[in-house]
Design an enzyme around this catalytic site. Sequence first.
Site, mmCIF file in Angstrom:
data_model
loop_
_atom_site.group_PDB
_atom_site.id
_atom_site.type_symbol
_atom_site.label_atom_id
_atom_site.label_comp_id
_atom_site.label_asym_id
_atom_site.label_seq_id
_atom_site.Cartn_x
_atom_site.Cartn_y
_atom_site.Cartn_z
ATOM 1 N N ASP A 13 -3.825 37.751 19.488
ATOM 2 C CA ASP A 13 -4.122 37.904 20.961
ATOM 3 C C ASP A 13 -3.788 36.630 21.716
ATOM 4 O O ASP A 13 -3.876 35.643 21.019
ATOM 5 C CB ASP A 13 -5.460 38.522 21.193
ATOM 6 C CG ASP A 13 -6.620 37.474 20.795
ATOM 7 O OD1 ASP A 13 -6.575 37.023 19.611
ATOM 8 O OD2 ASP A 13 -7.526 37.597 21.164
ATOM 9 N N GLU A 29 -9.583 38.185 19.226
ATOM 10 C CA GLU A 29 -10.470 37.135 18.793
ATOM 11 C C GLU A 29 -10.962 36.362 19.915
ATOM 12 O O GLU A 29 -12.235 35.841 19.962
ATOM 13 C CB GLU A 29 -9.566 36.077 18.038
ATOM 14 C CG GLU A 29 -10.703 34.771 17.438
ATOM 15 C CD GLU A 29 -10.854 33.826 18.438
ATOM 16 O OE1 GLU A 29 -12.160 33.359 18.421
ATOM 17 O OE2 GLU A 29 -10.188 33.483 19.371
#
Length: 397
Positions: free
Chosen positions: A83, A141
């Site tokens: 991400d 995350e």
Amino acid sequence: MNNFAENLLSLVDSKKERMIEIRRYLHAHPELSFEEQETAKYIADFYQNLACTVKKNIGGYGIVVEIDSGKPGKNLALRADFDALPIQEETGLPFASENPGVMHACGHDAHTAYMLILAECLIELKEQFSGKITILHQPAEETPPGGAIQMIRDGCLDGVDHVVGCHVMSGFDLGTVYYHTGATQTGRATFKLKVQGKGSHGSMPNAGIDAVLVGSQIVVNLQSIVSRRVNPFDMTTLTVGSFDGKGSANVLKDAVFLEGDIRMMNEASRTLVKEAFEDTVKGICEVYGATYELDYVDDYPVLMNDQRLTEFVVNIIEQHPFTELKEVVDSGPIAPSEDFAYYCQERPSCFFYVGATGEGQVAYPHHHPKFDIDEASILIAAKTMATVVSEYFNQEK
């Protein structure tokens, strides 16, 4: 070095240009936590014609890839996150983000790039080891509750014996691999607090309840929790990062809003701080006649690197250096939090770091709009992990 290790390192080295191409593509097309639909598709498509099992939509957009040698042995999981962050990029790179306000400002593009190529190499050489390798391509995350815990709940660690991951690090020297055993990265809690007073004209403060004053007292007194309540040997921080009290200069603010976070290296401090925080807010509000609404959320735990596995990993790296690796160094504890910590709670795990700043380069910190890495670190990450994987299975023999 065993034949599998030599073959794996050679194969990884032959694909270093593709690693960089993948990283640059991902860097130009970042997606925020829990919105990584296209990135997940890109990852899944990469494995489409490879001899492995691919499971999609694990814990959201997570991808789990199983590389089965067909022979009995351990199951080692390797994790890479993918991400990005809500940051407007200012690097000026030719492959800078094409998505306004979104940027890979932490290196997750590099993690995915090296892991895809490493996984491809492991698939090509899977007859040379015994056991299974599970690749965890993890979303989200950066944003609690995080992708790790959701992938775990969806069974990503079923049958897994150990988990290993790494992070490229700005500010750490290129060519150096860093590690630490035990408590390695902080646990975290976050809070949002509304202090409700009573608005009044500034010339008549007695007619109101000054929310700015109450909020200020809370901020000052919260600092005594760490300085006077927490064991000084237990690293803990409490930060009020936002205080929204803007209003007219001659009016008592009706309400103020505070936000911040708490970090700790000892989970025992988590409970102590939370209880003291709530007592402090409640007590001060009662004294001034104010009320409050508190949203206090515990999220990522302290990242605890398993001592035995971490020492095993470090010994492997030190005993089998490759050309680009200069040294292996104990980094000591690292302040930011990391949701790899959830894997550490479930299986013996090791999370290490790869220096990503070359000599003479400017090291902008992670989450900075000018953050970048030396792309040589991607190959170093791949080769380091390849060394760990090959010797892990060699030891099993």
